[in-house]
Design a protein around this motif. Structure first.
Motif, PDB file in Angstrom:
ATOM      1  N   LEU A  35      22.396   7.132 -19.554  1.00  0.00           N
ATOM      2  CA  LEU A  35      22.051   5.797 -20.049  1.00  0.00           C
ATOM      3  C   LEU A  35      22.172   5.700 -21.570  1.00  0.00           C
ATOM      4  CD1 LEU A  35      21.003   2.925 -19.470  1.00  0.00           C
ATOM      5  CD2 LEU A  35      18.669   3.847 -19.646  1.00  0.00           C
ATOM      6  N   PRO A  36      21.606   6.637 -22.359  1.00  0.00           N
ATOM      7  CA  PRO A  36      21.761   6.516 -23.814  1.00  0.00           C
ATOM      8  C   PRO A  36      23.211   6.626 -24.270  1.00  0.00           C
ATOM      9  CG  PRO A  36      20.002   8.057 -23.247  1.00  0.00           C
ATOM     10  CD  PRO A  36      20.748   7.771 -21.981  1.00  0.00           C
ATOM     11  N   ILE A  37      24.001   7.439 -23.597  1.00  0.00           N
ATOM     12  CA  ILE A  37      25.417   7.565 -23.965  1.00  0.00           C
ATOM     13  C   ILE A  37      26.137   6.241 -23.737  1.00  0.00           C
ATOM     14  CG2 ILE A  37      27.573   8.753 -23.402  1.00  0.00           C
ATOM     15  CD1 ILE A  37      25.838  11.214 -22.768  1.00  0.00           C
ATOM     16  N   GLY A  38      25.818   5.580 -22.621  1.00  0.00           N
ATOM     17  CA  GLY A  38      26.391   4.259 -22.378  1.00  0.00           C
ATOM     18  C   GLY A  38      25.998   3.266 -23.453  1.00  0.00           C
ATOM     19  N   MET A  39      24.777   3.357 -23.940  1.00  0.00           N
ATOM     20  CA  MET A  39      24.313   2.428 -24.965  1.00  0.00           C
ATOM     21  C   MET A  39      25.063   2.607 -26.279  1.00  0.00           C
ATOM     22  SD  MET A  39      20.239   2.683 -24.111  1.00  0.00           S
ATOM     23  CE  MET A  39      19.723   1.717 -25.504  1.00  0.00           C
ATOM     24  N   SER A  40      25.622   3.802 -26.501  1.00  0.00           N
ATOM     25  CA  SER A  40      26.332   4.051 -27.753  1.00  0.00           C
ATOM     26  C   SER A  40      27.801   3.637 -27.691  1.00  0.00           C
ATOM     27  CB  SER A  40      26.245   5.536 -28.109  1.00  0.00           C
ATOM     28  OG  SER A  40      27.013   6.323 -27.207  1.00  0.00           O
ATOM     29  N   ILE A  41      28.317   3.337 -26.507  1.00  0.00           N
ATOM     30  CA  ILE A  41      29.750   3.060 -26.368  1.00  0.00           C
ATOM     31  C   ILE A  41      30.150   1.779 -27.089  1.00  0.00           C
ATOM     32  CG2 ILE A  41      31.544   2.398 -24.706  1.00  0.00           C
ATOM     33  CD1 ILE A  41      30.307   4.393 -22.756  1.00  0.00           C
ATOM     34  N   ALA A  42      29.385   0.708 -26.865  1.00  0.00           N
ATOM     35  CA  ALA A  42      29.791  -0.593 -27.388  1.00  0.00           C
ATOM     36  C   ALA A  42      29.636  -0.698 -28.905  1.00  0.00           C
ATOM     37  CB  ALA A  42      28.994  -1.707 -26.708  1.00  0.00           C
ATOM     38  N   THR A  43      28.686   0.049 -29.493  1.00  0.00           N
ATOM     39  CA  THR A  43      28.367  -0.147 -30.914  1.00  0.00           C
ATOM     40  C   THR A  43      28.800   0.997 -31.809  1.00  0.00           C
ATOM     41  OG1 THR A  43      26.175   0.797 -30.531  1.00  0.00           O
ATOM     42  CG2 THR A  43      26.382  -1.603 -30.368  1.00  0.00           C
ATOM     43  N   LEU A 168      26.153  -2.553 -21.426  1.00  0.00           N
ATOM     44  CA  LEU A 168      25.667  -3.924 -21.583  1.00  0.00           C
ATOM     45  C   LEU A 168      24.481  -3.998 -22.543  1.00  0.00           C
ATOM     46  CD1 LEU A 168      25.860  -5.236 -17.904  1.00  0.00           C
ATOM     47  CD2 LEU A 168      27.422  -5.711 -19.797  1.00  0.00           C
ATOM     48  N   LEU A 169      23.547  -3.034 -22.419  1.00  0.00           N
ATOM     49  CA  LEU A 169      22.392  -3.033 -23.318  1.00  0.00           C
ATOM     50  C   LEU A 169      22.823  -2.765 -24.758  1.00  0.00           C
ATOM     51  CD1 LEU A 169      19.743  -1.033 -21.231  1.00  0.00           C
ATOM     52  CD2 LEU A 169      19.685  -3.467 -21.812  1.00  0.00           C
ATOM     53  N   GLY A 170      23.722  -1.791 -24.929  1.00  0.00           N
ATOM     54  CA  GLY A 170      24.162  -1.452 -26.271  1.00  0.00           C
ATOM     55  C   GLY A 170      24.890  -2.592 -26.951  1.00  0.00           C
ATOM     56  N   GLY A 171      25.671  -3.340 -26.204  1.00  0.00           N
ATOM     57  CA  GLY A 171      26.361  -4.485 -26.786  1.00  0.00           C
ATOM     58  C   GLY A 171      25.471  -5.704 -26.938  1.00  0.00           C
ATOM     59  N   GLY A 172      24.472  -5.823 -26.048  1.00  0.00           N
ATOM     60  CA  GLY A 172      23.636  -7.023 -26.048  1.00  0.00           C
ATOM     61  C   GLY A 172      22.484  -6.996 -27.028  1.00  0.00           C
ATOM     62  N   LEU A 173      21.897  -5.820 -27.281  1.00  0.00           N
ATOM     63  CA  LEU A 173      20.725  -5.764 -28.152  1.00  0.00           C
ATOM     64  C   LEU A 173      21.024  -6.240 -29.576  1.00  0.00           C
ATOM     65  CD1 LEU A 173      18.976  -2.467 -27.002  1.00  0.00           C
ATOM     66  CD2 LEU A 173      18.121  -4.802 -26.780  1.00  0.00           C
ATOM     67  N   PRO A 174      22.087  -5.741 -30.231  1.00  0.00           N
ATOM     68  CA  PRO A 174      22.374  -6.272 -31.586  1.00  0.00           C
ATOM     69  C   PRO A 174      22.672  -7.763 -31.572  1.00  0.00           C
ATOM     70  CG  PRO A 174      23.567  -4.217 -31.204  1.00  0.00           C
ATOM     71  CD  PRO A 174      23.002  -4.639 -29.881  1.00  0.00           C
ATOM     72  N   TRP A 175      23.326  -8.240 -30.525  1.00  0.00           N
ATOM     73  CA  TRP A 175      23.627  -9.663 -30.422  1.00  0.00           C
ATOM     74  C   TRP A 175      22.340 -10.477 -30.305  1.00  0.00           C
ATOM     75  CZ3 TRP A 175      23.084 -13.037 -26.094  1.00  0.00           C
ATOM     76  CH2 TRP A 175      23.701 -14.284 -26.265  1.00  0.00           C
ATOM     77  N   LEU A 176      21.395  -9.981 -29.483  1.00  0.00           N
ATOM     78  CA  LEU A 176      20.120 -10.683 -29.336  1.00  0.00           C
ATOM     79  C   LEU A 176      19.335 -10.673 -30.646  1.00  0.00           C
ATOM     80  CD1 LEU A 176      18.977  -9.411 -25.817  1.00  0.00           C
ATOM     81  CD2 LEU A 176      19.729 -11.719 -26.430  1.00  0.00           C
ATOM     82  N   LEU A 177      19.374  -9.543 -31.350  1.00  0.00           N
ATOM     83  CA  LEU A 177      18.682  -9.494 -32.652  1.00  0.00           C
ATOM     84  C   LEU A 177      19.308 -10.453 -33.649  1.00  0.00           C
ATOM     85  CD1 LEU A 177      18.105  -5.645 -33.004  1.00  0.00           C
ATOM     86  CD2 LEU A 177      16.356  -7.406 -32.699  1.00  0.00           C
ATOM     87  N   GLY A 178      20.623 -10.647 -33.524  1.00  0.00           N
ATOM     88  CA  GLY A 178      21.297 -11.591 -34.405  1.00  0.00           C
ATOM     89  C   GLY A 178      20.903 -13.032 -34.145  1.00  0.00           C
ATOM     90  N   LEU A 179      20.439 -13.328 -32.919  1.00  0.00           N
ATOM     91  CA  LEU A 179      20.004 -14.690 -32.594  1.00  0.00           C
ATOM     92  C   LEU A 179      18.667 -15.034 -33.234  1.00  0.00           C
ATOM     93  CD1 LEU A 179      20.938 -14.971 -28.800  1.00  0.00           C
ATOM     94  CD2 LEU A 179      22.213 -15.831 -30.776  1.00  0.00           C
ATOM     95  N   ALA A 180      17.846 -13.988 -33.481  1.00  0.00           N
ATOM     96  CA  ALA A 180      16.533 -14.233 -34.091  1.00  0.00           C
ATOM     97  C   ALA A 180      16.698 -14.358 -35.600  1.00  0.00           C
ATOM     98  CB  ALA A 180      15.577 -13.091 -33.758  1.00  0.00           C
TER      99      ALA A 180
END
Length: 475
Positions: A35-43, A168-180
């Motif tokens: 799971l953590p390795i997947g989170m690092s792929i997108a970013t 999905l989490l790795g790509g989505g978390l920075p995007w969600l933080l950018g919305l705030a």
């Protein structure tokens, strides 16, 4: 080859776990590790770019990871066979925890390079012990003829699902933080610039690695191994490495499995290297192309998970694991061919065909893996199982590295894809003779052909040259 008593170093006492419990724990370990390795792929690339690193430096970071993993693959596989599966997995988790922390917080090139190197070392450490623990536990509970394909398939599916969800989490978390409003600035100001939105997935991955280590230490019982010293460990690892290197030389079946892993490495290298550029060309910008590639990678991992789940069914329909590997690699060849034939056009039809080909590559690789590894596990015993898996992983990684360099040097177009398809087709053809009907007797044929029933695997040094008729797992 004759069955032999289980060595004292791997006594059948695995905490009294039955097959179903061992399977659940193996699936959980597989999910938590990847799971953590997947989170690092997108970013990953975007984070390094944000830290001020150029493309050459970023390529160097990934080279550090790949070369470290390849160099340590066999030594760490041997270490698992000497000191045990659980401690090696725990060390891998701690290394990844440190690596993700360095990558998430590091602004200097040396810190990122060190993190990538530690991650490569953790990758090498983790390539066999979890699966070896599962097979050891099932064999201890139900004997050497116990079904392995279901558990191996579910473990592979868990890995693919973790990579898909992590992407999905790795790509989505920075995007969600950018919305705030102001969230990114607040993070940077509060931490002196150490934490930015793109580093959040890596830091969250470090927390997941902590959970992984705790779970491994509490949920993976092992039989007590003989007390050892550093000298004995260092002396036992080279012996395990030598035994692993003898696998392909002495045993035709294992040699076929290793060559098939090499073909899979060529396929993965082509897909991972060439697909992002095609996505960017399709969308017109690198940013939108990266978003499309993240979604496509997630879909690929899901296709791989589906293929792994279908692996036992494919083997039943095909009549044997050997035929299942042949059919699965044929699917991979078809997918790569479709990707190659659609490189010169971006019409909606060509794009649909290319996406279909991408899915077929991962579906076929996912279905081939469990059947290959079931064959492998029935060919080696517990004393060399992790080493055998490390040899298999090394075969994939080395060929993937070479194929990636070759594909990058070739002119854009169908040629790199079609060369990869040719490599996979050659791997599939290795199984044509094994897909022939098996004679009804239970011993090796007079011509050295297959036997009708699985034979309990002996120690690595007793691996016989004749072949058996069983099943295996994914890369």
């Amino acid at each position: 080859m004759t069955g032999r008593p289980v060595p004292a170093a791997v006594s059948p006492d695995h905490g009294g776990l039955d097959g179903a419990t061992a399977r659940r724990r193996y699936v959980t370990v597989s999910f938590l590790f990847w799971l953590p390795i997947g989170m690092s792929i997108a970013t990953g690339v975007l984070l390094f770019t944000e830290r001020g690193m150029g493309l050459a430096a970023i390529a160097g970071f990934y080279a550090v990871h790949s070369l470290t993993a390849a160099a340590m693959e066999l030594p760490t596989g041997g270490l698992s066979d000497v000191i045990g599966r659980r401690p090696v997995l725990a060390i891998a988790g701690l290394l990844n925890l440190t690596a993700f922390t360095l990558i998430g917080l590091g602004a200097a090139g040396w810190a990122i390079a060190l993190g990538m190197g530690l991650m490569g070392l953790a990758r090498a450490l983790s390539s066999g012990p979890a699966e070896a623990w599962y097979v050891d536990t099932v064999h201890a509970h139900a004997g050497p003829d116990a079904d392995l394909r279901t558990g191996l398939a579910r473990g592979s599916s868990a890995t693919s699902a973790a990579l898909a969800l992590g992407t999905l989490l790795g790509g989505g978390l920075p995007w969600l933080l950018g919305l705030a409003p102001g969230a990114g600035e607040w993070l940077a100001d509060t931490t002196g610039g150490l934490v930015i939105p793109l580093s959040v997935p890596a830091l969250l991955g470090a927390l997941v690695e902590g959970v992984f280590v705790l779970y491994v230490l509490s949920a993976l019982p092992e039989p007590p191994r003989p007390r050892t010293t550093l000298r004995r460990v260092m002396g036992g690892v080279p012996a395990a490495i030598a035994a692993g290197l003898r696998l392909g030389a002495r045993d035709a079946l294992i040699r076929r499995i290793l060559l098939t892993a090499s073909a899979a490495g060529a396929a993965l290298a082509a897909v991972e290297l060439l697909t992002p550029g095609r996505a960017a060309a399709l969308m017109g910008t690198a940013e939108s192309g990266a978003l499309v590639f993240a979604g496509l990678a997630c879909a690929g991992f899901l296709c791989s998970a589906l293929g792994s789940q279908l692996a036992p069914l494919v083997a039943r329909f095909a009549g044997s694991s050997e035929r299942a590997v042949l059919a699965s690699l044929g699917l991979v060849t078809l997918g790569l061919t479709l990707l190659g034939l659609t490189t010169h056009t971006m019409s909606p039809l060509a794009t649909t065909v290319a996406v279909t080909g991408y899915g077929l590559v991962y579906l076929g690789l996912g279905a081939a893996g469990p059947n290959e590894n079931d064959l492998l596990h029935r060919r080696v015993d517990a004393s060399g199982r992790a080493t055998a898996l490390s040899v298999q992983s090394l075969s994939l990684q080395l060929v993937a590295a070479g194929a990636g360099l070759g594909a990058g040097a070739l002119p854009p177009g169908p040629l790199p894809w079609l060369l990869a398809a040719t490599a996979v087709l050659a791997g599939a053809l290795l199984w044509v003779r094994r897909a022939a009907p098996v004679p009804p007797h239970h011993g090796p044929s007079a011509t050295g052909g297959p036997v009708a029933a699985p034979v309990p695997a002996g120690p690595l040094h007793d691996t016989a040259p004749e072949e058996i008729h069983p099943h295996a797992r994914p890369t």
